[in-house]
Write an enzyme that holds these catalytic residues in place. Structure first.
Site, PDB file in Angstrom:
ATOM      1  N   CYS A  84     -49.602  -0.190  -4.498  1.00  0.00           N
ATOM      2  CA  CYS A  84     -49.106  -0.150  -3.123  1.00  0.00           C
ATOM      3  C   CYS A  84     -48.724   1.291  -2.780  1.00  0.00           C
ATOM      4  CB  CYS A  84     -47.904  -1.086  -2.962  1.00  0.00           C
ATOM      5  SG  CYS A  84     -47.312  -1.188  -1.266  1.00  0.00           S
ATOM      6  N   SER A  85     -49.682   2.034  -2.248  1.00  0.00           N
ATOM      7  CA  SER A  85     -49.469   3.455  -1.978  1.00  0.00           C
ATOM      8  C   SER A  85     -48.364   3.667  -0.944  1.00  0.00           C
ATOM      9  CB  SER A  85     -50.766   4.101  -1.508  1.00  0.00           C
ATOM     10  OG  SER A  85     -51.273   3.435  -0.364  1.00  0.00           O
TER      11      SER A  85
END
Length: 297
Positions: A84-85
């Protein structure tokens, strides 16, 4: 689309919720000094946003056994497991603001050994939590230079599970990075079935169709194997074959293929991952003995 979500029109976000939503967003701004895209989208459900921000405030800003910068680093580790950038970028920024060492952000290998020791339980909690045993807990609590106290470990585990869950919200609502987040060339983390991931054309590079074709090829191979196995077995009904096929089809969607795990992974995520190939696997399959589970109240 403009706005914090790729799925929800900006007009809906600004209109829904009314005064109660604005009040909760104001509280979020006061507690954090900013209103991020998660809060804006969650403002569609003001009561939930209120509970969420109280939880966030308690976990990250109130007194507790863990220093503030370590709390944000644990959030980074948890978000990175789900690629989850968005959350990784948010907490890298927060980590520096509360005095964290920039050198730690070069990767997990630069963090203290005590934090690195969380890696095993982090990946299990993220992907196969039923495999956790009491030995995993004992190893972290074992007396030594890098040991965890029980209070520290409880807070760390709550942070890990909180951010594993929040990553699902970010992906499920199509939360887009804030302008100040430098996310590199890729806007979205790889998905187990990336052709259904929300992304603009310039983010995906047109790879969605290729991934879909690869999934079809894998599925066709599994169908072929099922048919061959059927010839070797006696008494297998058509209904049983349909059931098996549906199981294989579901699993092929849930388990990401190895070719999308590394090449397109942003550098700000890859550096926080050890054993990146480790992922979800079905808890139990027909004909196999269920693995032992660790139950704790």
């Amino acid at each position: 689309a403009r706005g914090p979500s790729a799925f929800i029109p900006l007009g809906e976000i600004s209109q829904e919720g009314g005064e109660s939503s604005l009040q909760q967003l104001l509280e979020a701004f006061i507690s954090a000094g900013r209103v991020d895209h998660v809060a804006l989208v969650m403002g569609l459900h003001p009561q939930y946003l209120s509970s969420f921000w109280k939880t966030q405030y308690l976990l990250l800003r109130m007194d507790g056994p863990l220093p503030y910068h370590k709390r944000h680093y644990i959030a980074i580790m948890a978000a990175a497991r789900h690629r989850c950038s968005y959350l990784v970028g948010v907490h890298m920024r927060e980590f520096l603001q509360v005095g964290g060492s920039p050198s730690w952000l070069r990767g997990l290998h630069c963090a203290p050994q005590k934090l690195r020791n969380l890696n095993e339980i982090n990946k299990l909690l993220a992907h196969r939590p039923w495999l956790i045993t009491k030995e995993h807990i004992e190893a972290l609590l074992k007396p030594g230079e890098d040991s965890w106290s029980l209070a520290e470990l409880v807070q760390a585990l709550v942070l890990l599970t909180h951010y594993h869950s929040l990553a699902s919200f970010v992906f499920g609502c199509g939360i887009k990075p804030e302008e100040e987040q430098d996310m590199g060339n890729s806007c979205w983390a790889p998905s187990p079935h990336s052709d259904s991931s929300p992304a603009s054309d310039d983010c995906t590079g047109g790879s969605g169709g290729t991934d879909a074709m690869q999934e079809v090829e894998v599925l066709m191979e599994r169908m072929k194997l099922l048919q061959e196995n059927q010839l070797e077995e006696e008494g297998v009904t058509q209904e049983e074959m349909v059931t098996r096929f549906e199981l294989e089809r579901t699993e092929s969607l849930l388990v990401p293929s190895s070719d999308i795990l590394d090449p397109s992974l942003q550098s700000n995520i890859r550096c926080f991952l050890e054993d990146p190939e480790f992922g979800y696997k079905d808890f139990t399959r027909r004909g196999e003995q269920a693995p032992p589970t660790f139950r704790a109240q």
